[in-house]
Enzyme design. Structure first.
Site, PDB file in Angstrom:
ATOM      1  CB  ALA A  82      -0.922  -0.014   1.218  1.00 48.36           C
ATOM      2  N   GLY A 108       2.204   2.800  -2.813  1.00 48.20           N
ATOM      3  CA  GLY A 108       2.216   3.576  -4.060  1.00 48.20           C
ATOM      4  C   GLY A 108       1.396   4.859  -3.958  1.00 48.20           C
ATOM      5  NE  ARG A 142      -1.391   3.232 -13.098  1.00 48.51           N
ATOM      6  CZ  ARG A 142      -1.120   1.920 -13.100  1.00 48.51           C
ATOM      7  NH1 ARG A 142      -1.452   1.183 -14.147  1.00 48.51           N
ATOM      8  NH2 ARG A 142      -0.550   1.354 -12.062  1.00 48.51           N
ATOM      9  CG  ASP A 183      -4.117  -1.838  -6.573  1.00 53.12           C
ATOM     10  OD1 ASP A 183      -3.955  -3.050  -6.303  1.00 53.12           O
ATOM     11  OD2 ASP A 183      -3.564  -1.279  -7.537  1.00 53.12           O
ATOM     12  CG  ASN A 239       0.222 -11.400 -10.950  1.00 50.40           C
ATOM     13  OD1 ASN A 239      -0.303 -12.020 -10.022  1.00 50.40           O
ATOM     14  ND2 ASN A 239       1.203 -10.521 -10.783  1.00 50.40           N
ATOM     15  CG  ASN A 254     -48.770  18.045  19.876  1.00 46.41           C
ATOM     16  OD1 ASN A 254     -48.734  17.203  18.986  1.00 46.41           O
ATOM     17  ND2 ASN A 254     -49.043  19.316  19.634  1.00 46.41           N
TER      18      ASN A 254
HETATM   19  C1  UD1 Z   1       0.642  -5.283 -10.310  1.00 46.70           C
HETATM   20  C2  UD1 Z   1       1.476  -6.471 -10.798  1.00 46.70           C
HETATM   21  C3  UD1 Z   1       0.792  -7.083 -12.016  1.00 46.70           C
HETATM   22  C4  UD1 Z   1      -0.629  -7.486 -11.655  1.00 46.70           C
HETATM   23  C5  UD1 Z   1      -1.401  -6.317 -11.042  1.00 46.70           C
HETATM   24  C6  UD1 Z   1      -2.724  -6.829 -10.463  1.00 46.70           C
HETATM   25  C7  UD1 Z   1       3.826  -5.984 -10.340  1.00 46.70           C
HETATM   26  C8  UD1 Z   1       5.111  -5.517 -10.907  1.00 46.70           C
HETATM   27  N1  UD1 Z   1       2.795  -6.027 -11.183  1.00 46.70           N
HETATM   28  O1  UD1 Z   1       0.643  -4.324 -11.345  1.00 46.70           O
HETATM   29  O2  UD1 Z   1       1.501  -8.233 -12.463  1.00 46.70           O
HETATM   30  O3  UD1 Z   1      -1.293  -7.958 -12.825  1.00 46.70           O
HETATM   31  O4  UD1 Z   1      -0.668  -5.718  -9.958  1.00 46.70           O
HETATM   32  O5  UD1 Z   1      -3.542  -5.774 -10.041  1.00 46.70           O
HETATM   33  O6  UD1 Z   1       3.767  -6.347  -9.186  1.00 46.70           O
HETATM   34  N2  UD1 Z   1       3.203  -0.770  -4.423  1.00 46.70           N
HETATM   35  C9  UD1 Z   1       4.052  -0.530  -3.343  1.00 46.70           C
HETATM   36  N3  UD1 Z   1       5.326  -0.149  -3.584  1.00 46.70           N
HETATM   37  C10 UD1 Z   1       5.836  -0.021  -4.840  1.00 46.70           C
HETATM   38  C11 UD1 Z   1       4.970  -0.265  -5.925  1.00 46.70           C
HETATM   39  C12 UD1 Z   1       3.671  -0.645  -5.675  1.00 46.70           C
HETATM   40  O7  UD1 Z   1       3.636  -0.636  -2.197  1.00 46.70           O
HETATM   41  O8  UD1 Z   1       7.021   0.322  -4.957  1.00 46.70           O
HETATM   42  C13 UD1 Z   1       1.824  -1.170  -4.152  1.00 46.70           C
HETATM   43  C14 UD1 Z   1       0.800  -0.203  -4.704  1.00 46.70           C
HETATM   44  O9  UD1 Z   1       0.424   0.748  -3.723  1.00 46.70           O
HETATM   45  C15 UD1 Z   1      -0.358  -1.114  -5.070  1.00 46.70           C
HETATM   46  C16 UD1 Z   1       0.297  -2.459  -5.334  1.00 46.70           C
HETATM   47  O10 UD1 Z   1       1.590  -2.391  -4.793  1.00 46.70           O
HETATM   48  O11 UD1 Z   1      -1.275  -1.260  -4.019  1.00 46.70           O
HETATM   49  C17 UD1 Z   1       0.386  -2.777  -6.823  1.00 46.70           C
HETATM   50  O12 UD1 Z   1       1.106  -1.738  -7.477  1.00 46.70           O
HETATM   51  P1  UD1 Z   1       0.619  -1.140  -8.857  1.00 46.70           P
HETATM   52  O13 UD1 Z   1       1.553  -0.080  -9.254  1.00 46.70           O
HETATM   53  O14 UD1 Z   1      -0.810  -0.842  -8.817  1.00 46.70           O
HETATM   54  O15 UD1 Z   1       0.890  -2.406  -9.801  1.00 46.70           O
HETATM   55  P2  UD1 Z   1       0.169  -2.784 -11.155  1.00 46.70           P
HETATM   56  O16 UD1 Z   1       0.802  -2.014 -12.260  1.00 46.70           O
HETATM   57  O17 UD1 Z   1      -1.276  -2.725 -11.036  1.00 46.70           O
HETATM   58 CA    CA Z   2      -2.661  -2.049  -9.454  1.00 40.22          CA
END
Ligand code: UD1
Ligand code: CA
Length: 456
Positions: free
Chosen positions: A10, A12, A16, A103, A170, A377
């Site tokens: 959590a 990130g 987007r 997410d 995935n 009342n």
């Molecule tokens: C990620 C997966 C992808 C999968 C998808 C499913 C990776 C590289 N890719 O992509 O294969 O299909 O989820 O929804 O794992 N986060 C951190 N620290 C970081 C980066 C991300 O805590 O350095 C957290 C984000 O807050 C988020 C989660 O990891 O909750 C996933 O990151 P996000 O950037 O959304 O990955 P996706 O591109 O969706």
């Molecule tokens: Ca994601």
């Protein structure tokens, strides 16, 4: 059973989403995404749950409180790097570690249990939760070898045209043998399009080391939806709403139009209660049986009794008894306690007030900072004058009193048991029980006044 641990990612920013609010704190049916994830994970009899925080760390911690332990990822270098931050808390443990993205708010404990069973049965070092997406754009793709076994996961941005045709994705949910996870995570590189350390790369590493890699494919893609932007957020909202509403209908609640009824995940609703469209139920709301919640009502953190009827009204942080009618167009503000068989009619505002059983304020009133007894009342237009610009004062209306229309009760003031207040009075002093108080100018009729005026 093996010890179980969970890591929730959590940290990130959620670029987007184009939002000031950190992505995982965006609500789905009123509850932040990451809290949906954590609450489901907590159903899995975990020994420890660690949330990786970074962007908005303090806000996320505040939201989840004691539900989780925390590890800080100061720089967001990718999902593998994120998991690594839990090292000091988890690396020495033996057991199974579930990794979930913050997410994916729709993921259920049942599906995670199914993945865990597969993991156990296969004796795998890692088991990936996969799903088939009609439109897999943006997701990591599951690449299987000629035997149908998972060989690796390729991120959308890194995938070849051919790999992009793969619809098995995935979901970002996995379970790992804990020791294998923390061992291999050190070997992940950031040699990819995004220059990030990808957690899914652990799969290929383990596979190449001859370890068992398993996959559990759920047939419910909706449940695995990853929310990266507001379009996906609205889809998540719709799916979650359907899930919540279906549960209530299966429990015996009638929703006239479930597509337009918005109920929080925590709400508890009794049988044979009917809810009309446009109703929004937020937070911890408990509703009894045989109650009717009228269209376009908004209920928040409140308790509503049985056989009560609420029409087009707003009720916040309050308690409403049995056999009560409220509205249309009433506003019950925080800290109000409404007894049984009470009637609060149209255009009545109640704030921090108690109503004893069978009392009524049927039309156009403001009742604030008040204690209304039983069988009282309050006539049309009764107003508690509770505020002098600085302080608030209490009004007490004792059992059986009758307050005539358009009366101002200037607080602090008490209307005694069974007393009457004449219509149009402005009451500044206490009225003894059983008395009649008239506090208004006497009427003067000037005979022929108009006739004489017109003659001039
Ligand atoms: C990620 C997966 C992808 C999968 C998808 C499913 C990776 C590289 N890719 O992509 O294969 O299909 O989820 O929804 O794992 N986060 C951190 N620290 C970081 C980066 C991300 O805590 O350095 C957290 C984000 O807050 C988020 C989660 O990891 O909750 C996933 O990151 P996000 O950037 O959304 O990955 P996706 O591109 O969706
Ligand atoms: Ca994601």
């Amino acid at each position: 059973m093996d010890k179980r641990f969970a890591v929730v990612l959590a940290a990130g920013q959620g670029t987007r989403m184009k939002s000031k609010l950190y992505k995982v704190l965006h609500p789905v049916c009123g509850k932040p995404m990451v809290e949906h994830v954590v609450d489901e994970a907590l159903k899995l009899s975990l020994t420890k749950l660690v949330t990786i925080v970074g962007h908005g760390a303090e806000d996320v911690k505040k939201q989840l409180g004691k539900k989780s332990e925390y590890a800080l990822q100061a720089e967001q270098l990718g999902t593998a790097h994120a998991v690594k931050q839990a090292k000091s808390i988890l690396a020495d443990e033996k057991g199974t570690t579930i990794v979930i993205c913050g997410d994916t708010p729709l993921l259920t404990a049942e599906t995670m249990e199914a993945m865990l069973r597969e993991h156990q049965e296969k004796g795998a070092k890692v088991t990936i939760l996969t799903a088939v997406a009609e439109d897999p754009t943006g997701y990591g793709r599951i690449i299987r070898n000629e035997n149908g076994d998972v060989a690796k996961i390729v991120e959308h941005k890194d995938a070849t045209d051919e790999e992009r045709l793969v619809k098995e994705i995935n979901t970002g949910t996995y379970c790992f043998d804990n020791e294998a996870l923390f061992r291999t995570i050190e070997q992940v590189s950031n040699d990819n399009v995004q220059g990030e350390y990808y957690l899914p790369d652990v799969i290929e590493i383990l596979k190449n080391q001859g370890e068992t890699v398993a996959a559990y494919q759920t047939d419910n893609f909706q449940e695995t939806l990853g929310v990266n932007d507001r379009v996906a957020l609205s889809q998540a909202e719709r799916y979650m709403k359907r899930r919540i509403n279906k549960r209530h209908m299966q429990n015996g609640v009638s929703l006239i139009d479930p597509d337009h009824t918005y109920i929080s995940p925590e709400a508890v609703i009794g049988r044979d209660t009917v809810i009309y469209p446009g109703t929004v139920i937020k937070g911890r709301v408990v509703i009894g049986e045989d109650t009717v919640i009228g269209q376009n009502s908004e209920l928040e953190n409140s308790t509503i009794g049985s056989r009560t009827v609420i029409k087009q009204s707003v009720i916040v942080d309050s308690e409403i008894g049995d056999d009560v009618t409220i509205g249309p167009f009433a506003h019950i503000r925080p800290d109000s306690k409404i007894g049984n068989q009470v009637r609060i009619g149209n255009f009545v505002e109640v704030k921090k007030a108690q109503f004893g059983d069978r009392s009524k304020a049927s039309h156009l009133s403001y009742i604030g900072d008040a204690e209304i007894g039983t069988d009282v009342n309050l006539g049309c237009g009764s107003i508690t004058v509770n505020y002098d610009g600085k302080n608030k004062f209490m009004t007490k209306v004792e059992d059986g009193a009758f307050v005539g229309c358009n009366s101002n009760l200037i607080a602090p003031v008490t209307i005694g048991k069974g007393a009457y207040v004449a219509a149009g009075s402005t009451i500044t002093d206490d009225v003894p029980g059983q008395a009649l108080s008239i506090a208004r100018a006497r009427q003067v009729n000037k005979e022929d006044y108009a006739k004489n005026k017109h003659k001039k």
